[in-house]
Enzyme design. Structure first.
Site, PDB file in Angstrom:
ATOM      1  N   ARG A 151       0.944  -1.295   0.037  1.00  0.00           N
ATOM      2  CA  ARG A 151       0.036   0.143   0.050  1.00  0.00           C
ATOM      3  C   ARG A 151       1.408   1.476  -0.542  1.00  0.00           C
ATOM      4  O   ARG A 151       0.654   2.236  -0.967  1.00  0.00           O
ATOM      5  CB  ARG A 151      -1.181   0.180   1.502  1.00  0.00           C
ATOM      6  CG  ARG A 151      -2.003  -0.936   0.653  1.00  0.00           C
ATOM      7  CD  ARG A 151      -2.779  -0.480   2.698  1.00  0.00           C
ATOM      8  NE  ARG A 151      -4.132  -1.469   2.634  1.00  0.00           N
ATOM      9  CZ  ARG A 151      -3.935  -3.231   3.184  1.00  0.00           C
ATOM     10  NH1 ARG A 151      -3.137  -3.117   2.954  1.00  0.00           N
ATOM     11  NH2 ARG A 151      -4.654  -3.470   2.790  1.00  0.00           N
ATOM     12  N   ASP A 171      10.535  -6.239  -4.639  1.00  0.00           N
ATOM     13  CA  ASP A 171       9.420  -7.074  -3.707  1.00  0.00           C
ATOM     14  C   ASP A 171       9.343  -8.209  -4.211  1.00  0.00           C
ATOM     15  O   ASP A 171       8.853  -8.767  -5.048  1.00  0.00           O
ATOM     16  CB  ASP A 171       8.470  -6.098  -3.572  1.00  0.00           C
ATOM     17  CG  ASP A 171       6.935  -6.926  -2.712  1.00  0.00           C
ATOM     18  OD1 ASP A 171       7.030  -7.747  -2.500  1.00  0.00           O
ATOM     19  OD2 ASP A 171       6.342  -5.524  -2.691  1.00  0.00           O
ATOM     20  N   ALA A 230       9.710   2.296   7.638  1.00  0.00           N
ATOM     21  CA  ALA A 230       8.468   1.252   7.766  1.00  0.00           C
ATOM     22  C   ALA A 230       8.797   0.957   9.240  1.00  0.00           C
ATOM     23  O   ALA A 230       8.117   1.341  10.101  1.00  0.00           O
ATOM     24  CB  ALA A 230       9.377   0.571   6.889  1.00  0.00           C
ATOM     25  N   ASP A 255      12.458   7.415  10.191  1.00  0.00           N
ATOM     26  CA  ASP A 255      11.321   8.028  11.081  1.00  0.00           C
ATOM     27  C   ASP A 255      11.203   6.604  12.327  1.00  0.00           C
ATOM     28  O   ASP A 255      10.446   6.778  13.502  1.00  0.00           O
ATOM     29  CB  ASP A 255       9.968   7.544  10.343  1.00  0.00           C
ATOM     30  CG  ASP A 255       8.989   8.123  11.000  1.00  0.00           C
ATOM     31  OD1 ASP A 255       8.883   9.211  11.722  1.00  0.00           O
ATOM     32  OD2 ASP A 255       7.332   7.173  10.871  1.00  0.00           O
ATOM     33  N   GLU A 260      11.979   1.994  20.595  1.00  0.00           N
ATOM     34  CA  GLU A 260      11.546   2.825  20.548  1.00  0.00           C
ATOM     35  C   GLU A 260      11.581   3.337  22.259  1.00  0.00           C
ATOM     36  O   GLU A 260      10.273   2.697  22.791  1.00  0.00           O
ATOM     37  CB  GLU A 260      10.631   2.979  19.494  1.00  0.00           C
ATOM     38  CG  GLU A 260      11.095   3.440  17.867  1.00  0.00           C
ATOM     39  CD  GLU A 260       9.693   3.439  17.311  1.00  0.00           C
ATOM     40  OE1 GLU A 260       8.476   3.269  17.711  1.00  0.00           O
ATOM     41  OE2 GLU A 260      10.564   3.420  15.464  1.00  0.00           O
ATOM     42  N   HIS A 278       9.057   8.685  14.915  1.00  0.00           N
ATOM     43  CA  HIS A 278       8.119   7.724  14.208  1.00  0.00           C
ATOM     44  C   HIS A 278       6.692   8.510  14.319  1.00  0.00           C
ATOM     45  O   HIS A 278       5.741   8.347  15.323  1.00  0.00           O
ATOM     46  CB  HIS A 278       7.670   6.767  15.767  1.00  0.00           C
ATOM     47  CG  HIS A 278       7.407   4.875  14.872  1.00  0.00           C
ATOM     48  ND1 HIS A 278       6.909   4.199  15.325  1.00  0.00           N
ATOM     49  CD2 HIS A 278       6.138   4.970  13.960  1.00  0.00           C
ATOM     50  CE1 HIS A 278       6.782   2.709  14.727  1.00  0.00           C
ATOM     51  NE2 HIS A 278       5.783   4.113  13.535  1.00  0.00           N
ATOM     52  N   LEU A 279       6.919   9.518  13.008  1.00  0.00           N
ATOM     53  CA  LEU A 279       5.455  10.250  12.707  1.00  0.00           C
ATOM     54  C   LEU A 279       4.696   9.580  12.008  1.00  0.00           C
ATOM     55  O   LEU A 279       3.616  10.757  11.313  1.00  0.00           O
ATOM     56  CB  LEU A 279       6.270  11.809  12.980  1.00  0.00           C
ATOM     57  CG  LEU A 279       6.977  12.056  14.367  1.00  0.00           C
ATOM     58  CD1 LEU A 279       7.835  13.787  13.409  1.00  0.00           C
ATOM     59  CD2 LEU A 279       6.080  12.275  15.384  1.00  0.00           C
ATOM     60  N   GLY A 280       5.109   8.658  11.256  1.00  0.00           N
ATOM     61  CA  GLY A 280       4.173   8.319   9.833  1.00  0.00           C
ATOM     62  C   GLY A 280       2.921   8.397  10.332  1.00  0.00           C
ATOM     63  O   GLY A 280       2.160   9.075   8.873  1.00  0.00           O
ATOM     64  N   ALA A 281       2.314   7.761  11.012  1.00  0.00           N
ATOM     65  CA  ALA A 281       0.770   7.702  10.987  1.00  0.00           C
ATOM     66  C   ALA A 281       0.428   9.190  12.583  1.00  0.00           C
ATOM     67  O   ALA A 281      -0.768   9.397  12.649  1.00  0.00           O
ATOM     68  CB  ALA A 281       0.478   6.422  11.795  1.00  0.00           C
TER      69      ALA A 281
HETATM   70  C1  MLT Z   1       1.602   1.945  12.138  1.00  0.00           C
HETATM   71  O1  MLT Z   1       1.923   0.495  11.603  1.00  0.00           O
HETATM   72  O2  MLT Z   1       0.294   2.388  12.164  1.00  0.00           O
HETATM   73  C2  MLT Z   1       2.410   2.754  12.442  1.00  0.00           C
HETATM   74  O3  MLT Z   1       3.457   2.225  12.184  1.00  0.00           O
HETATM   75  C3  MLT Z   1       1.815   4.314  12.818  1.00  0.00           C
HETATM   76  C4  MLT Z   1       1.914   3.877  14.347  1.00  0.00           C
HETATM   77  O4  MLT Z   1       2.631   2.807  15.078  1.00  0.00           O
HETATM   78  O5  MLT Z   1       1.482   4.348  15.553  1.00  0.00           O
END
Ligand code: MLT
Length: 313
Positions: A151, A171, A230, A255, A260, A278-281
């Protein structure tokens, strides 16, 4: 009948919590506080976590009534899915919730890396004016290597194609039939050796842990950048530290970290590392989707079974 008990060990958006409270008793606990987590789980029916709570066999042992673990996000590497399955505990996540947020952050980190945005801003704030030290690269015409074409990888590819980059993908689970126009599938070694930016978009599993180690880093160009939004641990951090000190690759944007928070990781002290927590989401958009999706799935699981139909005698 008593309301089901749901333990919430990370923060969820208010709407999602309100939906839970309509039919459940909700218990808030800090998932990093193991004794508090264990106490809360002792009679819980459901547990909802983000990435900060380790749902391992020990935690599942403390939860004899647990029916479902909801992961408000994508990665399930913090949940022992094998033990959960053995005990008949359902595990659900919100796989589409943060795709766009992570893809957009990735593009931001790529631009920040190749144009030294964070380092230049720190320098200016310190009163310097060092324009010659911060010359960067144009993305147009350069090659992006995307490792993992699920995705997020696909959304990153679309966005980098809009910057006129050539796109290489590695992949093992994707074939040329589903790859899309202008994207070339290749082996990992070739991707590492020919990309100007390498970006990782795969889950952390036993087979991807340490996927990018000393040998892989040594294949990268000395002018290339590595981006990881990731999971920590896919990149061997000790090897990355050595590689960056030796100048190959040119820099890294991270990230995510093997542990962590990463504390005083020597990686973060390097001038060619851009580290963020870890700001991805980390957008209300992604959080809302993740919360709503996982709460819906948990409530479905907890819903009382319909009473069996009775037939008149
Ligand atoms: C996830 O796997 O959904 C992201 O890394 C975000 C998170 O862990 O909060």
């Amino acid at each position: 009948m008593p309301s089901p008990i749901v333990v919430l060990s990370d923060v969820l958006p208010g709407d999602a919590v309100a939906a839970l409270k309509a039919s459940c008793e909700v218990r808030h606990v800090d998932g990093r506080d193991r004794p508090a987590l264990f106490a809360a789980l002792s009679d819980a029916d459901a547990l909802i976590v983000r990435s900060g709570t380790r749902v391992d066999a020990e935690a599942l042992d403390r939860a004899p009534r647990l029916r479902i673990v909801g992961r408000a996000g994508v990665g399930l590497d913090n949940v022992d899915t094998v033990t959960a399955a053995e005990r008949g505990i359902a595990v659900v996540n919100a796989p589409d919730s943060n795709t766009v947020s992570v893809a957009e952050l990735t593009v931001g980190l790529i631009l920040a890396s190749v144009r030294h945005i964070a380092a230049a801003a720190r320098s200016l704030a310190a009163g310097e004016w060092r324009r010659a030290d911060f010359t960067g690269l144009e993305l147009a015409g350069r090659t992006a290597g995307i490792v993992g074409y699920g995705r997020v990888g696909r959304q990153v590819a679309r966005r980098l194609a809009a910057f006129d980059m050539r796109i290489l993908v590695h992949d093992p689970y994707t074939d040329t039939g589903t790859i899309g126009d202008g994207v070339r599938l290749t082996g990992l070694d070739e991707l590492l050796a020919t990309s100007d930016v390498v970006t990782l978009h795969l889950p952390k599993t036993p087979s991807t842990a340490g996927l990018v180690g000393a040998r892989e880093l040594s294949l990268m160009r000395s002018t290339a950048y590595l981006v990881n939004t990731a999971r920590g641990g896919i990149v061997d951090e000790t090897a990355l530290l050595e590689a960056l000190r030796a100048g190959r690759p040119a820099g890294a944007a991270l990230d995510v970290f093997a542990t962590e928070p990463p504390g005083a990781s020597p990686l973060l002290a390097l001038p060619n590392v851009l580290g963020i927590p870890h700001l991805g989401a980390g957008t209300p958009d992604a959080q809302l989707r993740a919360g709503q999706d996982v709460v819906r799935k948990v409530l479905e699981e907890l819903a009382p079974l319909p009473a069996p139909a009775t037939t008149a005698a």
